[in-house]
Design a protein around this motif. Structure first.
Motif, mmCIF file in Angstrom:
data_model
loop_
_atom_site.group_PDB
_atom_site.id
_atom_site.type_symbol
_atom_site.label_atom_id
_atom_site.label_comp_id
_atom_site.label_asym_id
_atom_site.label_seq_id
_atom_site.Cartn_x
_atom_site.Cartn_y
_atom_site.Cartn_z
ATOM 1 N N GLY A 274 0.908 -1.133 0.050
ATOM 2 C CA GLY A 274 0.011 0.052 -0.020
ATOM 3 C C GLY A 274 0.683 1.305 0.088
ATOM 4 O O GLY A 274 2.002 1.170 -0.148
ATOM 5 N N LEU A 275 -0.074 2.336 0.306
ATOM 6 C CA LEU A 275 0.860 3.621 0.160
ATOM 7 C C LEU A 275 0.110 4.684 1.291
ATOM 8 O O LEU A 275 -1.178 4.440 1.462
ATOM 9 N N VAL A 276 0.944 5.105 2.184
ATOM 10 C CA VAL A 276 0.451 5.955 3.330
ATOM 11 C C VAL A 276 1.050 7.297 2.866
ATOM 12 O O VAL A 276 2.007 7.756 2.654
ATOM 13 N N ILE A 277 -0.123 8.204 2.899
ATOM 14 C CA ILE A 277 0.152 9.787 2.369
ATOM 15 C C ILE A 277 -0.456 10.654 3.759
ATOM 16 O O ILE A 277 -1.243 10.277 4.536
ATOM 17 N N ILE A 278 0.744 11.345 4.374
ATOM 18 C CA ILE A 278 0.498 12.156 5.429
ATOM 19 C C ILE A 278 0.383 13.559 4.992
ATOM 20 O O ILE A 278 1.569 14.297 4.578
ATOM 21 N N ASP A 279 -0.753 14.418 5.165
ATOM 22 C CA ASP A 279 -0.899 15.613 4.686
ATOM 23 C C ASP A 279 -0.538 16.438 5.939
ATOM 24 O O ASP A 279 -0.466 16.060 6.949
ATOM 25 N N GLU A 280 -0.073 17.590 5.636
ATOM 26 C CA GLU A 280 0.292 18.620 6.585
ATOM 27 C C GLU A 280 1.418 17.980 7.338
ATOM 28 O O GLU A 280 1.406 18.157 8.555
ATOM 29 N N ALA A 281 2.325 17.371 6.838
ATOM 30 C CA ALA A 281 3.530 16.766 7.434
ATOM 31 C C ALA A 281 4.421 17.680 8.227
ATOM 32 O O ALA A 281 5.135 17.204 8.958
ATOM 33 N N ASP A 282 4.159 18.966 7.853
ATOM 34 C CA ASP A 282 5.310 20.213 8.568
ATOM 35 C C ASP A 282 4.943 20.299 9.692
ATOM 36 O O ASP A 282 5.667 20.770 10.685
ATOM 37 N N HIS A 283 3.770 19.694 10.320
ATOM 38 C CA HIS A 283 3.395 19.459 11.843
ATOM 39 C C HIS A 283 4.237 18.668 12.674
ATOM 40 O O HIS A 283 4.510 18.512 13.863
ATOM 41 N N LEU A 284 4.699 17.805 12.049
ATOM 42 C CA LEU A 284 5.511 16.532 12.571
ATOM 43 C C LEU A 284 6.881 16.893 13.162
ATOM 44 O O LEU A 284 7.716 17.453 12.439
ATOM 45 N N ASP A 285 7.369 16.281 14.329
ATOM 46 C CA ASP A 285 8.876 16.417 14.961
ATOM 47 C C ASP A 285 9.513 15.431 14.315
ATOM 48 O O ASP A 285 9.142 14.584 13.635
ATOM 49 N N TYR A 286 10.976 15.548 14.771
ATOM 50 C CA TYR A 286 11.729 14.453 14.187
ATOM 51 C C TYR A 286 11.504 13.184 14.797
ATOM 52 O O TYR A 286 11.603 12.247 13.979
ATOM 53 N N ALA A 287 11.042 12.897 15.837
ATOM 54 C CA ALA A 287 10.878 11.812 16.393
ATOM 55 C C ALA A 287 9.831 11.098 15.817
ATOM 56 O O ALA A 287 9.748 9.620 15.421
ATOM 57 N N THR A 288 8.745 11.729 15.509
ATOM 58 C CA THR A 288 7.520 11.164 14.433
ATOM 59 C C THR A 288 8.098 10.785 13.289
ATOM 60 O O THR A 288 7.785 9.903 12.637
ATOM 61 N N LEU A 289 8.790 11.755 12.664
ATOM 62 C CA LEU A 289 9.271 11.383 11.286
ATOM 63 C C LEU A 289 10.185 10.158 11.214
ATOM 64 O O LEU A 289 10.208 9.291 10.355
ATOM 65 N N GLU A 290 10.863 9.954 12.319
ATOM 66 C CA GLU A 290 11.969 8.914 12.379
ATOM 67 C C GLU A 290 10.956 7.614 12.592
ATOM 68 O O GLU A 290 11.443 6.399 11.966
ATOM 69 N N GLU A 291 10.033 7.747 13.390
ATOM 70 C CA GLU A 291 9.213 6.333 13.480
ATOM 71 C C GLU A 291 8.522 5.931 12.165
ATOM 72 O O GLU A 291 8.478 4.726 11.748
ATOM 73 N N LEU A 292 7.930 7.060 11.517
ATOM 74 C CA LEU A 292 7.285 6.689 10.115
ATOM 75 C C LEU A 292 8.464 6.057 9.368
ATOM 76 O O LEU A 292 8.047 5.232 8.246
ATOM 77 N N ARG A 293 9.651 6.621 9.193
ATOM 78 C CA ARG A 293 10.574 6.097 8.438
ATOM 79 C C ARG A 293 11.071 4.843 8.650
ATOM 80 O O ARG A 293 11.018 3.852 7.817
ATOM 81 N N ILE A 294 11.156 4.264 9.910
ATOM 82 C CA ILE A 294 11.191 2.915 10.383
ATOM 83 C C ILE A 294 10.018 2.320 10.008
ATOM 84 O O ILE A 294 10.232 0.941 9.443
ATOM 85 N N LEU A 295 8.977 2.717 10.344
ATOM 86 C CA LEU A 295 7.709 1.696 9.810
ATOM 87 C C LEU A 295 7.596 1.482 8.328
ATOM 88 O O LEU A 295 7.229 0.444 7.762
ATOM 89 N N GLN A 296 8.043 2.499 7.509
ATOM 90 C CA GLN A 296 8.019 2.267 6.040
ATOM 91 C C GLN A 296 8.956 1.298 5.647
ATOM 92 O O GLN A 296 8.800 0.389 5.035
ATOM 93 N N GLU A 297 10.342 1.338 6.162
ATOM 94 C CA GLU A 297 11.259 0.525 6.016
ATOM 95 C C GLU A 297 10.894 -1.147 6.401
ATOM 96 O O GLU A 297 11.183 -2.070 5.573
ATOM 97 N N GLN A 298 10.094 -1.145 7.573
ATOM 98 C CA GLN A 298 9.793 -2.531 7.950
ATOM 99 C C GLN A 298 8.627 -2.972 7.210
ATOM 100 O O GLN A 298 8.559 -4.298 6.968
ATOM 101 N N THR A 299 7.737 -2.133 6.817
ATOM 102 C CA THR A 299 6.732 -2.940 6.018
ATOM 103 C C THR A 299 6.662 -2.863 4.536
ATOM 104 O O THR A 299 5.844 -3.519 3.781
ATOM 105 N N GLN A 300 7.801 -1.856 4.035
ATOM 106 C CA GLN A 300 7.723 -1.973 2.533
ATOM 107 C C GLN A 300 6.837 -1.402 1.836
ATOM 108 O O GLN A 300 6.487 -1.736 0.699
ATOM 109 N N VAL A 301 5.896 -0.579 2.476
ATOM 110 C CA VAL A 301 4.943 0.331 1.953
ATOM 111 C C VAL A 301 5.299 1.509 1.195
ATOM 112 O O VAL A 301 6.489 1.975 1.537
#
Length: 324
Positions: free
Chosen positions: A188-215
């Motif tokens: 699948g594909l996850v789209i996160i709109d208004e992503a400028d609200h996210l802090d570094y920790a959240t962006l890092e968690e999303l990066r790891i989630l993407q790498e682990q699930t290959q979406v």
């Protein structure tokens, strides 16, 4: 004495008119429900009463309540529906050059199972294009970050709800693991709109989630989302995050071809009208401001039974901008 008689006669006249007005309202609402234009639940929500009140009212059994108040609310609600129905209908979606550019970035992230970022000026159609892609493709989930949903736990919970995980845990650890299990193997594909609200920790968690699930994953936002990914500097932590961004699409203003496509969709072909539309699109708000202007201009033109012209566009723009 005469005044009392007159007042009494007026009161009797109003009382005799109320049942007729109520029946007219009942008939009008029932016609909309029978025509499947609306449901009883939607009517109830529209006037802020319970569904049972609407049911009793429409069946003439609302004896213990204030039927006059319900009649007044429904009368106003019906007027609003009529107003909406008679207003010119704006094009639902226009395939502009910018929309094509955004769709390409989304499709690439989706197919290549990587991260893309779409950033730039407000009002150029980023959100609209992303929603259109999500609606037209399977296994695409879109959430919107906000000040109240910018923390790691809140962002993950928003994603869980979008994934249909209504019983998702609220603690970060179990929540992240549950989302990972849900996304695995979906392609699948996850789209996160208004992503400028996210802090570094959240962006890092999303990066790891993407790498682990290959979406695929796409971060959409204003110019700040790009700065967030670099941290305003290229230290080791941010470099690790930034290096995972496979495709970067910066859109900093509306394109002339965008305006041409929108004008065509609205049936506007005059050079003067299109030139004015281009000028409007160059102001803050870009295509969003242009579309709002077109909606109001269309209402003005409809009132005079004419096509949208320069006069309507100028009047609508001035009205929206609060210019005397």
């Amino acid at each position: 004495m005469m005044n009392k008689v007159v007042n009494l006669m007026n009161a009797e006249t109003q009382a005799s008119q109320q049942p007729d007005q109520q029946q007219q309202v009942i008939d009008a609402v029932k016609a909309m429900i029978d025509g499947k234009k609306v449901t009883q639940a939607q009517v109830a929500k529209g006037i802020n009463v319970s569904t049972s009140v609407i049911s009793q009212y429409l069946n003439g059994k609302y004896d213990n309540g204030d039927s006059t108040a319900v009649t007044e609310k429904l009368t106003a609600w019906l007027a609003l529906q009529t107003n909406r129905a008679t207003n010119p209908v704006a094009p639902r979606f226009v395939q502009t050059q910018t929309a094509n550019q955004i769709h390409t970035a989304l499709a690439y992230a989706h197919a290549a199972e990587c991260i893309s970022v779409v950033f730039g000026a407000s009002g150029v159609g980023k959100t609209t294009a992303a929603k259109h892609y999500a609606n037209d493709n399977s296994n695409v989930w879109m959430i919107t970050a906000s000040p109240s949903a910018s923390s790691l736990s809140e962002c993950l919970y928003e994603l869980a709800l979008e994934l249909g995980m209504d019983d998702a845990p609220r603690r970060k650890g179990p929540l992240a693991r549950a989302i990972k299990r849900r996304l695995m193997g979906t392609g699948g594909l996850v789209i996160i709109d208004e992503a400028d609200h996210l802090d570094y920790a959240t962006l890092e968690e999303l990066r790891i989630l993407q790498e682990q699930t290959q979406v695929g994953m796409v971060l959409v936002g204003n110019n700040r989302v790009y700065a967030q990914l670099t941290g305003g500097r290229r230290n080791e932590d941010f470099a690790r995050l930034f290096s995972r961004i496979a495709k970067k699409v910066g859109i900093h203003k509306a394109k002339k071809n965008d305006v041409t496509a929108i004008a065509t969709a609205w049936g506007i072909h005059g050079d003067s009208e299109r030139a004015l539309m281009t000028q409007i699109s160059e102001r803050p708000g870009a295509l969003r401001l242009l579309n709002q202007t077109l909606r109001l201009a269309a209402m003005m033109a409809s009132g005079s039974n004419s096509a949208i012209g320069v006069t309507h566009l100028r009047a609508a723009f001035k009205d929206l901008e609060g210019v005397e």
